[in-house]
Scaffold this motif. Sequence first.
Motif, PDB file in Angstrom:
ATOM      1  N   THR A 122       0.822  -1.135   0.104  1.00 26.05           N
ATOM      2  CA  THR A 122      -0.106   0.054   0.092  1.00 26.05           C
ATOM      3  C   THR A 122       0.846   1.365  -0.015  1.00 26.05           C
ATOM      4  OG1 THR A 122      -1.839  -1.140   1.275  1.00 26.05           O
ATOM      5  CG2 THR A 122      -1.796   1.320   1.235  1.00 26.05           C
ATOM      6  N   VAL A 123       1.769   1.221   0.880  1.00 24.88           N
ATOM      7  CA  VAL A 123       2.809   2.355   0.874  1.00 24.88           C
ATOM      8  C   VAL A 123       3.295   2.807  -0.563  1.00 24.88           C
ATOM      9  CG1 VAL A 123       4.950   3.448   1.800  1.00 24.88           C
ATOM     10  CG2 VAL A 123       3.155   2.391   3.242  1.00 24.88           C
ATOM     11  N   LEU A 124       3.829   1.516  -1.303  1.00 24.31           N
ATOM     12  CA  LEU A 124       4.318   1.836  -2.524  1.00 24.31           C
ATOM     13  C   LEU A 124       3.401   2.262  -3.514  1.00 24.31           C
ATOM     14  CD1 LEU A 124       6.580  -1.540  -2.642  1.00 24.31           C
ATOM     15  CD2 LEU A 124       7.511   0.650  -2.509  1.00 24.31           C
ATOM     16  N   GLN A 125       2.227   1.907  -3.504  1.00 26.73           N
ATOM     17  CA  GLN A 125       1.148   2.320  -4.197  1.00 26.73           C
ATOM     18  C   GLN A 125       0.935   3.774  -3.967  1.00 26.73           C
ATOM     19  OE1 GLN A 125      -1.941  -0.544  -3.536  1.00 26.73           O
ATOM     20  NE2 GLN A 125      -1.183  -1.991  -4.999  1.00 26.73           N
ATOM     21  N   MET A 126       0.811   4.225  -2.692  1.00 27.85           N
ATOM     22  CA  MET A 126       0.326   5.501  -2.148  1.00 27.85           C
ATOM     23  C   MET A 126       1.642   6.461  -2.635  1.00 27.85           C
ATOM     24  SD  MET A 126      -1.804   5.149   1.152  1.00 27.85           S
ATOM     25  CE  MET A 126      -3.319   4.447   0.880  1.00 27.85           C
ATOM     26  N   ILE A 127       2.872   5.815  -3.064  1.00 27.20           N
ATOM     27  CA  ILE A 127       3.882   6.623  -3.238  1.00 27.20           C
ATOM     28  C   ILE A 127       3.794   6.777  -4.828  1.00 27.20           C
ATOM     29  CG2 ILE A 127       6.713   6.594  -3.837  1.00 27.20           C
ATOM     30  CD1 ILE A 127       6.705   5.425  -0.838  1.00 27.20           C
ATOM     31  N   ALA A 128       3.620   5.749  -5.637  1.00 24.19           N
ATOM     32  CA  ALA A 128       3.339   5.512  -7.096  1.00 24.19           C
ATOM     33  C   ALA A 128       2.460   6.632  -7.643  1.00 24.19           C
ATOM     34  CB  ALA A 128       3.182   4.006  -7.490  1.00 24.19           C
ATOM     35  N   VAL A 129       1.301   6.529  -7.207  1.00 23.41           N
ATOM     36  CA  VAL A 129      -0.005   7.269  -7.596  1.00 23.41           C
ATOM     37  C   VAL A 129       0.557   8.850  -7.478  1.00 23.41           C
ATOM     38  CG1 VAL A 129      -2.232   8.018  -7.222  1.00 23.41           C
ATOM     39  CG2 VAL A 129      -1.795   5.580  -7.078  1.00 23.41           C
ATOM     40  N   VAL A 155       3.514  -3.175  -8.329  1.00 23.37           N
ATOM     41  CA  VAL A 155       2.845  -4.362  -8.935  1.00 23.37           C
ATOM     42  C   VAL A 155       3.519  -5.646  -8.162  1.00 23.37           C
ATOM     43  CG1 VAL A 155       2.745  -5.716 -11.001  1.00 23.37           C
ATOM     44  CG2 VAL A 155       2.042  -3.158 -10.872  1.00 23.37           C
ATOM     45  N   ILE A 156       4.986  -5.669  -8.259  1.00 26.10           N
ATOM     46  CA  ILE A 156       5.585  -6.744  -7.679  1.00 26.10           C
ATOM     47  C   ILE A 156       5.368  -7.120  -6.181  1.00 26.10           C
ATOM     48  CG2 ILE A 156       7.887  -7.745  -7.099  1.00 26.10           C
ATOM     49  CD1 ILE A 156       9.058  -5.984  -9.643  1.00 26.10           C
ATOM     50  N   MET A 157       5.203  -6.060  -5.547  1.00 22.18           N
ATOM     51  CA  MET A 157       4.860  -6.218  -3.989  1.00 22.18           C
ATOM     52  C   MET A 157       3.462  -6.558  -3.748  1.00 22.18           C
ATOM     53  SD  MET A 157       6.390  -6.169  -1.537  1.00 22.18           S
ATOM     54  CE  MET A 157       5.792  -6.998   0.058  1.00 22.18           C
ATOM     55  N   THR A 158       2.666  -6.300  -4.833  1.00 22.10           N
ATOM     56  CA  THR A 158       1.246  -6.740  -4.942  1.00 22.10           C
ATOM     57  C   THR A 158       1.175  -8.147  -4.986  1.00 22.10           C
ATOM     58  OG1 THR A 158       0.223  -4.605  -5.828  1.00 22.10           O
ATOM     59  CG2 THR A 158      -0.940  -6.457  -6.210  1.00 22.10           C
TER      60      THR A 158
END
Length: 175
Positions: A122-129, A155-158
């Motif tokens: 989630t953190v990675l996604q919230m940085i990516a967006v 995506v990988i961490m997902t």
Amino acid sequence: MNLPNKLTMLRIILIPVFIIVLMTGHYYISAIIFILASSTDALDGYIARKYNLVTNFGKIMDPLADKMLVLSALVCLVELGDIAGWMVIVILAREFTITGLRTVAAAQGIVIAAGWSGKFKTVLQMIAVPALLLQNWPFSLIGFPFAEIMLWASVIMTIISGIEYVIKNKSVFSM
């Protein structure tokens, strides 16, 4: 309703505002709204743990609010032609799988709280967006593809976190 749960609800309420702003072409303003909404995630978790305000509502709705916020952003970015649809499909598949797992567990009286790998995803996604919304600024100034790297990492961490949740909670499927 306690403060952490109100912050979770605020995150949900900000989603349609975010979508409208983004889809009307205001990328930078939508990035600010996304960052504001995302920051409520860390804040509600911190307050809930610090003041012992953890609830079953929060355990279920907090990760759901995160999914709704991130997936809304990603679907809009696909619609706008900014990211590949297959990446969002992978993320959606994981989210539906884990939400289904949580639903089956809840029917058995079990609450599956978010694990560390899911939180990191989630953190990675919230940085990516926001990086995507800001069109990789300020990294674009030096030609570093930060937004793309964060999207791939998320995506990988997902995938990794999805596999971990299923393995860790496989007993739920056999009940």
